[in-house]
Design an enzyme around this catalytic site. Structure first.
Site, mmCIF file in Angstrom:
data_model
loop_
_atom_site.group_PDB
_atom_site.id
_atom_site.type_symbol
_atom_site.label_atom_id
_atom_site.label_comp_id
_atom_site.label_asym_id
_atom_site.label_seq_id
_atom_site.Cartn_x
_atom_site.Cartn_y
_atom_site.Cartn_z
ATOM 1 C CE1 TYR A 270 -23.643 0.740 -16.124
ATOM 2 C CE2 TYR A 270 -24.098 -1.365 -17.735
ATOM 3 C CZ TYR A 270 -24.460 -0.022 -17.053
ATOM 4 O OH TYR A 270 -25.513 0.115 -17.409
ATOM 5 C CG HIS A 433 -34.771 10.323 -21.377
ATOM 6 N ND1 HIS A 433 -33.989 9.619 -20.271
ATOM 7 C CD2 HIS A 433 -34.584 9.249 -22.485
ATOM 8 C CE1 HIS A 433 -33.720 8.676 -20.684
ATOM 9 N NE2 HIS A 433 -33.810 8.360 -21.825
ATOM 10 C CD GLU A 434 -35.576 9.508 -26.110
ATOM 11 O OE1 GLU A 434 -34.571 9.201 -26.344
ATOM 12 O OE2 GLU A 434 -36.573 8.859 -25.329
ATOM 13 C CG HIS A 437 -30.187 9.588 -25.222
ATOM 14 N ND1 HIS A 437 -29.616 8.695 -24.764
ATOM 15 C CD2 HIS A 437 -31.631 9.068 -25.054
ATOM 16 C CE1 HIS A 437 -29.880 7.945 -23.704
ATOM 17 N NE2 HIS A 437 -31.457 8.078 -23.941
ATOM 18 C CD GLU A 461 -30.754 5.576 -21.490
ATOM 19 O OE1 GLU A 461 -31.770 6.262 -21.539
ATOM 20 O OE2 GLU A 461 -30.223 4.948 -22.442
ATOM 21 C CG HIS A 563 -36.362 -1.031 -22.200
ATOM 22 N ND1 HIS A 563 -37.417 -0.435 -22.074
ATOM 23 C CD2 HIS A 563 -35.385 -0.208 -22.379
ATOM 24 C CE1 HIS A 563 -37.397 0.855 -21.980
ATOM 25 N NE2 HIS A 563 -36.045 0.942 -22.414
ATOM 26 N NE ARG A 572 -28.835 0.694 -21.662
ATOM 27 C CZ ARG A 572 -28.434 0.364 -22.669
ATOM 28 N NH1 ARG A 572 -29.037 1.189 -23.494
ATOM 29 N NH2 ARG A 572 -27.524 -0.294 -23.307
#
Ligand code: KAF
Ligand code: ZN
Length: 665
Positions: A270, A433-434, A437, A461, A563, A572
């Site tokens: 970040y 969402h995917e 990316h 994200e 995760h 994120r």
């Protein structure tokens, strides 16, 4: 040049879409100087084009101004070209060019090996992943040493930025330890992805879709407890010691490279002084916490009515297995239990999707259509040929969704999604969402390899989620034939906002606590003896939930969330869940939406698409506040957009909760 005149041909069109020539022989600082100038010129043009003037007059003014500025512009470029970079810097630039191309080729190989394993978990594929990981580490370490020989102090910002990225590493120097680390990593992910739970009758259940399905749909308290507990018992304990070893090795690598622990490196993505990221997310959390607390109290009351006050007290923590989600991270699956106005038209489209014969492919095509409608790229043919869109039944795979960039050269596109799609509204959202990316990958494909990433991981994200905020409005769902009736009254609106809050507001403390736990694990504040206690302390504090049965430090409940074993940082998502509302607000403004934010649908708005594209195309080439500014006009992560979005709901919740004891301590 021709583009310029085309732009001015269309009188009141803004020129912000025009790309001014930016020769890449210039240093980053010089390029930035030019960009600033470009902005000044554009503002001047806009100001001159006074709204009250006659159209023709306005065109003439723009034309002459543009011509004058174009001459100045080209003159400026010539003079800057003469200010050549130093010989050292030229050498560095050449070295970086080769570095970026070699990195790209290595990334392709790395992605191929990981894809093979993720779509077919075998010992052989795992071994290949380990080999490729070792190769990558070895090469990166060699390149890091070479890079350190350059004195970058006088170099341009852009060159410095690349060197900083190359020389920021947490790699272990010892090859045995590198191997150990890579092996533990694949092992942890395998335990998670192949975990099963067998029942008394001999049938065995997987997480996705079986156990997750029970948690989503069952309303039987004991059955829910069973599914919740069995999953944690199946995968947690076998991971615990390995996880501790994994943490120790990561920390050793970080320390060898001069960092206090691995958490410092994670937060480094970040680009804020250490400590500032946590400060920033804490401050944001404090601002959204009142809204969460209202939602929590309302849901707690409803769950208490449903399961009984002996199971759910109306004043304390809520048992974690009652939220319709294995991790209590999003609560939308219990909308039926908490719906404020049950007589209003239905807003969940899962059943309709099944009735209308939707399958995974049609869901992906539906998502693609939206992205195309705002001017983003269609999925290339290879995407359809190579992606894994449903769970295959002949092999073990990693079902948790992901998007893959194979670092293609422009024109030879290779991007893929791996997902075990089910036909329901939640997965339609995950697809967006995917695909977000993927759109990011496609939009920054011209960037240097080092810059083929998100402005920060949270930006990556947020792209698809921003789009899904439009898609999931009842207005849009009606447009695409998934809803027949849409209510136009306040009750319907409250239903709509509450459903959204169950997905978005409920997530926030979860999105925050995961990495609070890991940062403390990395720093040594939470030791292996206290992994589980430390975890539940944070779950209780931030989410206001508690385990349905007693847990001990022999358990390893963090391991039951993807995760953790996969080693994917999580802050994120917290960043994204705040930023996506900022993006949504900015794009809605660009699309000319007026009315409440939660009603906005940017479908077919090329203006919104262009704004988004401009930001996405920057990739990771600049610090994230600049990307934030490019899309929202401000540099900060700011919860005012999400608060504005839910304002009517918050007011309604306050009224509902006026006799409740809020909070849980
Ligand atoms: C987000 C949105 C809705 C609900 C929940 C979330 C949070 C989170 C979760 O807990 O489910 N969402 C995901 O994990 C979605 C998967 C992903 O797209 O974020 C995926 C995670 C991942 C998987 C394997 C390796 C690394 C990360 N991320 C990507 O595929 C990805 C991210 C950045 C660049 C390229 C790919
Ligand atoms: Zn994602």
């Amino acid at each position: 040049m021709w583009k310029f005149w085309l732009c001015f041909g269309a009188v009141f069109l803004s020129c912000s879409g025009y790309t001014w020539p930016l020769p890449d022989q210039l240093s980053a600082a010089q390029q930035r100087e030019l960009k600033e100038l470009q902005q000044d010129v554009e503002t001047e043009i806009e100001e001159l084009c006074c709204q009250n003037e006659l159209k023709r007059c306005c065109v003439e003014k723009k034309k002459s101004l543009a011509q004058r500025n174009m001459e100045e512009w080209e003159g400026l470029i010539d003079s800057l070209k003469e200010l050549k970079s130093t010989p050292d810097e030229e050498e560095a630039i050449k070295w970086l060019e080769e570095y970026n191309e070699e990195l790209r080729q290595r990334n392709v190989r790395n992605a191929e090996a990981n894809w093979a394993q993720a779509t077919n978990i075998t010992d052989e594929n795992a071994a290949k992943v380990v080999e490729v990981t070792l190769e990558v580490t070895k090469w990166s370490l060699k390149k890091m040493e070479e890079a350190k020989k350059f004195d970058t102090s006088g170099f341009s910002d852009d060159v410095k930025r690349q060197f900083k990225m190359i020389t920021t590493s947490g790699s272990l120097s010892d090859e045995d330890k590198q191997r150990q680390l890579a092996e533990i990593g694949t092992e942890l992910e395998k335990i998670y992805s192949t975990g099963t739970v067998c029942q008394a009758d001999g049938t065995c259940l997987k997480l996705d879709p079986d156990l997750e399905g029970i948690i989503a749909k069952s309303r039987d308290y004991d059955r829910l407890t069973w599914a919740w507990l069995s999953w944690r018992d199946a995968v947690g304990p076998p991971m615990k010691d390995k996880y501790a070893q994994w943490v120790a090795l990561l920390n050793e690598g970080a320390q060898e490279n001069g960092f206090a622990d691995k958490g410092v490196l994670w937060r480094g993505a970040y680009e804020m002084p250490d400590g500032k990221l946590e400060e920033m997310v804490d401050a944001v959390w404090e601002q959204v916490k009142p809204l969460y607390t209202q939602l929590h109290a309302y849901v707690r009351r409803k769950l208490s009515e449903k399961y009984g006050a002996d199971k759910v007290s109306t004043t304390g923590h809520i048992p974690a297995h009652l939220f319709g989600n294995m991790w209590a991270q999003q609560w939308n699956n219990i909308y039926d239990i908490v719906v404020p106005f049950p007589d209003q038209p239905e807003i969940d489209v899962s059943d309709t999707m099944v009735e209308q014969g939707y399958d995974a492919l049609r869901m992906f095509k539906t998502a693609e259509e939206f992205f195309k409608s705002i001017g983003l790229r269609p999925m290339p043919q290879t995407f359809w040929d190579k992606s894994m869109l449903t769970r295959p039944d002949d092999r073990e795979v990693v079902c948790h969704g992901s998007a893959w960039d194979f670092y293609h050269l422009p024109g030879d596109t290779d991007v893929r999604i791996k997902m075990c799609t089910k036909v329901n509204q939640e997965d339609l959202y995950v697809i967006h969402h995917e695909m977000g990316h993927i759109e990011y990958f496609l939009t920054y494909e011209d960037q240097k390899t080092l810059y083929r990433g998100g402005a920060n991981p949270g930006f990556h994200e947020a792209v698809g989620d921003t789009i899904a905020l439009s898609v999931n409005t009842p207005g849009h769902l009606k447009k695409i034939g998934l809803l027949q009736n849409v209510g136009h009254n306040q009750d319907f609106e409250i239903n709509e906002l509450l459903k959204m809050a169950l997905a978005k507001v409920a997530f926030l403390p979860f999105g925050l606590m995961i990495d609070k736990w890991r940062w403390r694990v990395f720093s040594g504040d939470i030791t292996p003896d206290n992994y589980n206690t430390g975890w539940w302390n944070l779950r209780m504090k931030y989410q206001g939930i508690k385990p349905p049965v007693e847990r001990t430090n022999k358990d390893f409940d963090p391991g039951a969330k993807y995760h953790i074993p996969s080693g994917t940082p999580y802050i994120r998502y917290f960043f994204s869940f705040i930023a996506q509302f900022q993006f949504h607000q900015a794009l809605c403004k660009e699309a000319g939406h007026d009315g409440p934010l939660h009603k906005c649908d940017i479908y077919e708005s090329k203006a919104a698409g262009t704004k988004l594209k401009n930001m996405l195309s920057m990739g990771e080439s600049r610090p994230w506040p600049e990307a934030m500014k490019a899309i929202t006009g401000q540099e900060k992560l700011d919860p005012s957009a999400i608060l504005k979005y839910f304002e009517p709901l918050e007011k309604w919740l306050r009224e509902q909760n006026k006799d409740e004891k809020l909070g849980w301590d």
